[in-house]
Design an enzyme around this catalytic site. Sequence first.
Site, PDB file in Angstrom:
ATOM      1  N   LYS A  22      77.023   9.239 -10.529  1.00  0.00           N
ATOM      2  CA  LYS A  22      75.800   9.095  -9.716  1.00  0.00           C
ATOM      3  C   LYS A  22      75.704   7.666  -9.168  1.00  0.00           C
ATOM      4  O   LYS A  22      75.431   7.461  -7.994  1.00  0.00           O
ATOM      5  CB  LYS A  22      74.589   9.386 -10.586  1.00  0.00           C
ATOM      6  N   ASN A  23      75.980   6.679 -10.047  1.00  0.00           N
ATOM      7  CA  ASN A  23      75.748   5.281  -9.654  1.00  0.00           C
ATOM      8  C   ASN A  23      76.860   4.678  -8.812  1.00  0.00           C
ATOM      9  O   ASN A  23      76.784   3.515  -8.428  1.00  0.00           O
ATOM     10  CB  ASN A  23      75.471   4.418 -10.892  1.00  0.00           C
ATOM     11  N   CYS A 117      59.464   1.001 -12.561  1.00  0.00           N
ATOM     12  CA  CYS A 117      59.646   2.379 -13.033  1.00  0.00           C
ATOM     13  C   CYS A 117      59.419   2.324 -14.543  1.00  0.00           C
ATOM     14  O   CYS A 117      59.085   1.283 -15.097  1.00  0.00           O
ATOM     15  CB  CYS A 117      61.031   2.899 -12.673  1.00  0.00           C
ATOM     16  N   ARG A 122      61.713  -4.110 -12.612  1.00  0.00           N
ATOM     17  CA  ARG A 122      62.891  -3.938 -11.754  1.00  0.00           C
ATOM     18  C   ARG A 122      62.693  -4.501 -10.335  1.00  0.00           C
ATOM     19  O   ARG A 122      62.744  -3.813  -9.336  1.00  0.00           O
ATOM     20  CB  ARG A 122      63.307  -2.475 -11.706  1.00  0.00           C
ATOM     21  N   ASP A 309      72.713   1.859 -20.193  1.00  0.00           N
ATOM     22  CA  ASP A 309      72.511   3.291 -19.906  1.00  0.00           C
ATOM     23  C   ASP A 309      72.992   4.188 -21.043  1.00  0.00           C
ATOM     24  O   ASP A 309      72.806   5.402 -20.987  1.00  0.00           O
ATOM     25  CB  ASP A 309      73.207   3.684 -18.607  1.00  0.00           C
ATOM     26  N   ARG A 401      67.909  14.166 -12.456  1.00  0.00           N
ATOM     27  CA  ARG A 401      68.270  13.119 -11.497  1.00  0.00           C
ATOM     28  C   ARG A 401      69.714  12.696 -11.658  1.00  0.00           C
ATOM     29  O   ARG A 401      70.344  12.244 -10.710  1.00  0.00           O
ATOM     30  CB  ARG A 401      67.378  11.886 -11.705  1.00  0.00           C
TER      31      ARG A 401
HETATM   32  C1  EPZ Z   1      71.696  -0.237 -11.932  1.00  0.00           C
HETATM   33  O1  EPZ Z   1      70.329  -0.480 -11.707  1.00  0.00           O
HETATM   34  C2  EPZ Z   1      71.809   1.229 -12.333  1.00  0.00           C
HETATM   35  N1  EPZ Z   1      71.325   2.069 -11.238  1.00  0.00           N
HETATM   36  C3  EPZ Z   1      70.984   1.475 -13.594  1.00  0.00           C
HETATM   37  O2  EPZ Z   1      71.190   2.826 -13.968  1.00  0.00           O
HETATM   38  C4  EPZ Z   1      71.509   0.570 -14.702  1.00  0.00           C
HETATM   39  O3  EPZ Z   1      70.710   0.745 -15.850  1.00  0.00           O
HETATM   40  C5  EPZ Z   1      71.434  -0.899 -14.243  1.00  0.00           C
HETATM   41  O4  EPZ Z   1      72.181  -1.050 -13.019  1.00  0.00           O
HETATM   42  C6  EPZ Z   1      72.003  -1.846 -15.268  1.00  0.00           C
HETATM   43  O5  EPZ Z   1      73.321  -1.524 -15.539  1.00  0.00           O
HETATM   44  C7  EPZ Z   1      72.147   2.277 -10.190  1.00  0.00           C
HETATM   45  O6  EPZ Z   1      73.263   1.787 -10.123  1.00  0.00           O
HETATM   46  C8  EPZ Z   1      71.605   3.152  -9.092  1.00  0.00           C
HETATM   47  P1  EPZ Z   1      70.197  -4.389 -12.129  1.00  0.00           P
HETATM   48  P2  EPZ Z   1      69.869  -1.848 -10.985  1.00  0.00           P
HETATM   49  O7  EPZ Z   1      69.854  -4.903 -10.780  1.00  0.00           O
HETATM   50  O8  EPZ Z   1      70.922  -2.305 -10.047  1.00  0.00           O
HETATM   51  C9  EPZ Z   1      66.835  -7.595 -13.134  1.00  0.00           C
HETATM   52  C10 EPZ Z   1      70.579   4.964 -14.612  1.00  0.00           C
HETATM   53  O9  EPZ Z   1      70.170   5.318 -15.707  1.00  0.00           O
HETATM   54  N2  EPZ Z   1      66.800  -7.831 -11.678  1.00  0.00           N
HETATM   55  O10 EPZ Z   1      71.594  -4.542 -12.613  1.00  0.00           O
HETATM   56  O11 EPZ Z   1      68.500  -1.641 -10.465  1.00  0.00           O
HETATM   57  C11 EPZ Z   1      66.357  -6.204 -13.497  1.00  0.00           C
HETATM   58  O12 EPZ Z   1      64.951  -6.167 -13.616  1.00  0.00           O
HETATM   59  C12 EPZ Z   1      70.049   3.699 -13.984  1.00  0.00           C
HETATM   60  O13 EPZ Z   1      71.488   5.546 -13.959  1.00  0.00           O
HETATM   61  C13 EPZ Z   1      65.963  -8.826 -11.182  1.00  0.00           C
HETATM   62  O14 EPZ Z   1      65.253  -9.480 -11.926  1.00  0.00           O
HETATM   63  O15 EPZ Z   1      69.811  -2.850 -12.214  1.00  0.00           O
HETATM   64  C14 EPZ Z   1      67.052  -5.946 -14.811  1.00  0.00           C
HETATM   65  O16 EPZ Z   1      66.325  -6.573 -15.846  1.00  0.00           O
HETATM   66  C15 EPZ Z   1      68.866   3.162 -14.744  1.00  0.00           C
HETATM   67  N3  EPZ Z   1      65.931  -9.046  -9.839  1.00  0.00           N
HETATM   68  C16 EPZ Z   1      68.387  -6.677 -14.646  1.00  0.00           C
HETATM   69  O17 EPZ Z   1      68.183  -7.633 -13.587  1.00  0.00           O
HETATM   70  C17 EPZ Z   1      66.722  -8.318  -8.970  1.00  0.00           C
HETATM   71  O18 EPZ Z   1      66.666  -8.580  -7.753  1.00  0.00           O
HETATM   72  C18 EPZ Z   1      69.560  -5.765 -14.271  1.00  0.00           C
HETATM   73  O19 EPZ Z   1      69.153  -5.002 -13.170  1.00  0.00           O
HETATM   74  C19 EPZ Z   1      67.563  -7.323  -9.498  1.00  0.00           C
HETATM   75  C20 EPZ Z   1      67.597  -7.098 -10.853  1.00  0.00           C
END
Ligand code: EPZ
Length: 429
Positions: A22-23, A117, A122, A309, A401
């Site tokens: 998915k990702n 969420c 996020r 995850d 999802r």
């Molecule tokens: C991706 O989300 C995945 N989703 C998530 O999978 C996964 O849990 C996550 O990466 C971490 O591995 C997809 O790829 C569609 P991040 P993403 O940006 O990119 C903070 C699932 O279950 N952050 O790596 O949104 C954020 O709050 C989903 O399939 C900022 O502060 O995660 C988090 O604490 C859930 N500012 C950390 O960084 C930003 O601009 C990592 O988030 C971006 C992120």
Amino acid sequence: MDKFLIRGGRSLRGKIEISGAKNSALPCLAAALLTPETVTLHNVPYVKDLITQRRLLEDLGATVLTPELRTHKITAKNIETFEAPYELVKTMRASVLALGPLLARFGQAKVSLPGGCAIGTRPIDLHLRAFEQLGAAVSLESGDVVARAPKGRLIGAEIAFEKVTVTGTENVMMAAALAKGKTIIRKAAQEPEIEDLAELLNKMGARIKGAGTSIIRIDGVEALGGAEHTIIPDRIETGTFIVAAAITGGELEIKSCDPGHIKAVIDKLREVGVEIEELNQNTLLVKCGAGGLRAKDVTTEPHPLFPTDMQAQYMALMTQAEGLSTVTETIFENRFMHASELIRLGANIQISGNKAVVQGKTRLTGAPILASDLRASASLVLAALCAQGETLIDRVYHIDRGYETIVKKLSSVGADIERITDNIAASAD
Ligand code: EPZ
């Protein structure tokens, strides 16, 4: 809302096919916006988030043909609008992946700022700051992120992320692919999905090196073309089914997977006593070790370490391991919502800040419980498969999802699980 009714206590035995990731499919679909030519993607998982992403592309004016259920032929030739609306973004945060491609190809993009969420606030501040470093003007207008490239084209830059961000890395990689000049991304996310996206972009004519490491170098090009690409297997679905075999004391052959993508998960599960054999490069044979499961601590970290995850699924497994284990979540600030539901089934879990201490082994018995987010719902399904008696899981739209036909897959290996659909619409399973 759909529910799952699970009668637990049965060992799972048989073969399970892993679907596309998915990702990886989510950014790869978005990448098709970078070219007017057709991008053909195979092994796209048949899950709700990809149906949403397809709708977003069509709302923007792209045509998406699916000659087969899991093949998407996307042609973003006649993009009429550059806006991803709130009602769509609020259902799926990954819509923000349209920002980079729209900004790069058309010099403008308007995407509703995703709210938080269940698992955390996020924010996407790191994405937006990176776009500004690429020369974009970014503003927030009544809840929408409005981004423009003043000179019509982004300019390559050196981007150093403060935090590892998966979709932030993907968004910047897609934007920089068409920028003028060179871009370097430091502290880039290293997930396999990043490598998969880079492989697609390079097939489209991009010039990206270093994907999968913490430094990615991109030489911007004038235009990108069509390509054909097969999405990698879903490593989190793979990890989830490994736990399913272990937590039910069964034996599963997991096919069409890529063990190399979840080395940290396989290492940790072997450490706790799960027997995992690589039959070949795409097949795992998993069974619960004869000596039972041993409690072991885990901390979630960016790839290549233990993925957040898989945290919820691991916690479910630790309820069946002898001893005390501490699960530490370092990525998201609120990713323990499955704990209270596991406790309703009889688990012994104490939460303190970003740590959950699990006392195992506890006998789980069925009860009505509530799914809260995608991976939490997977954790509840795993625990229900192990619990004695009936478990009714509500709000299973979360699991739809990201897990393709999970009822069908689990039933095919002996689980007693049925979907109770409120409305008459045919279910995905
Ligand atoms: C991706 O989300 C995945 N989703 C998530 O999978 C996964 O849990 C996550 O990466 C971490 O591995 C997809 O790829 C569609 P991040 P993403 O940006 O990119 C903070 C699932 O279950 N952050 O790596 O949104 C954020 O709050 C989903 O399939 C900022 O502060 O995660 C988090 O604490 C859930 N500012 C950390 O960084 C930003 O601009 C990592 O988030 C971006 C992120």
